[in-house]
Enzyme design. Structure first.
Site, short mmCIF file in Angstrom:
data_model
loop_
_atom_site.label_atom_id
_atom_site.label_comp_id
_atom_site.label_asym_id
_atom_site.label_seq_id
_atom_site.Cartn_x
_atom_site.Cartn_y
_atom_site.Cartn_z
N LYS A 163 0.87 -1.19 0.00
CA LYS A 163 0.00 0.00 0.00
C LYS A 163 0.90 1.24 0.00
CE LYS A 163 -4.31 1.19 2.35
NZ LYS A 163 -5.06 1.02 3.60
O1 G3P Z 1 -9.26 2.14 4.12
C1 G3P Z 1 -9.03 3.44 4.58
C2 G3P Z 1 -9.65 3.58 5.88
O2 G3P Z 1 -8.96 2.86 6.85
C3 G3P Z 1 -9.93 4.94 6.33
O3 G3P Z 1 -11.11 4.84 6.98
O4 G3P Z 1 -12.85 5.49 8.53
O5 G3P Z 1 -10.46 6.17 8.95
O6 G3P Z 1 -11.76 7.22 7.13
P1 G3P Z 1 -11.57 5.99 7.95
#
Ligand code: G3P
Length: 217
Positions: free
Chosen positions: A87
């Site tokens: 990633k």
């Molecule tokens: O896959 C990306 C993710 O981990 C971000 O999610 O909920 O932190 O915006 P969030």
């Protein structure tokens, strides 16, 4: 549509795997820290544990932000397991690194994507997956799903093979909307997957079927 779970929590990963519909796992440094996994060695071991639980792709994020560092780290991560997807953040050296990895048979997930232009660059560089963060766009009053639709159109216009991995999915409606638009993959919390199960008429109907069955016994 592939379902990935977006967590470093091994219990939740096992639960999603046991459901039989899991295609992979995404993680990031924040999700690792949330589970108390810190330090390079612990993080590496955690990736190995995740790969033992699931059969699909497991995204492992680099921390370096310079080309040489990203390459070194990404090659180390890729060697951990054949399920590992490196990633890489959407930055200039990240794009160069994605091109290098793509030319050298290492699969990548370009993360922190917030615009169609970034997604176009990631595809041009040969990313295996591109991760637009829809929830974080919604958080700032910008339509995250619209970004998925724009990327879908651009990739279809030119036949790019890069898979659209809708990330920062927060809930079940995000999953359904991403499916309607044609995201190749969604990654979200276990609750966003399990929410798909729920319908009150299913519960009411099952209760009646079971009650009627009992009448005959
Ligand atoms: O896959 C990306 C993710 O981990 C971000 O999610 O909920 O932190 O915006 P969030």
């Amino acid at each position: 549509m592939k379902f990935f779970i977006d967590t470093a929590n091994l219990d939740q990963i096992k639960e999603a795997q046991d459901l039989g519909v899991l295609d992979g796992v995404t993680t990031n440094p924040s999700l690792m820290a949330k589970e108390g996994i810190t330090g390079k060695e612990n993080i590496i071991n955690h990736y190995k544990k995740i790969c033992e639980i699931v059969t699909g792709d497991v995204s492992a994020e680099v921390i370096s932000t310079d080309f040489e560092g990203i390459i070194k780290e990404g090659e180390e991560l890729a060697k951990l397991h054949d399920q590992i997807i490196v990633k890489v953040p959407m930055i200039k050296d990240g794009v160069k690194a994605i091109k290098y990895f793509s030319d050298n048979g290492i699969k990548t997930n370009c993360t922190l994507v917030f615009s169609p232009g970034q997604a176009l660059l990631a595809a041009k560089a040969g990313a295996t997956y591109v991760s637009p963060f829809i929830g974080r766009l919604d958080d700032i009053s910008t339509d995250g799903l619209n970004l998925i639709a724009e990327i879908r159109m651009i990739y279809d216009n030119y036949g790019f093979n890069t898979q659209i991995l809708a990330a920062s999915v927060r809930h079940t409606m995000h999953v359904i909307d991403c499916a309607k638009i044609g995201a190749d993959v969604m990654t979200g919390p276990l609750s966003s997957i399990e929410g798909l199960l729920k319908h009150p008429l299913t519960d009411i109907g099952l209760a009646k079927f079971l009650a009627d069955y009992q009448k005959g016994n």
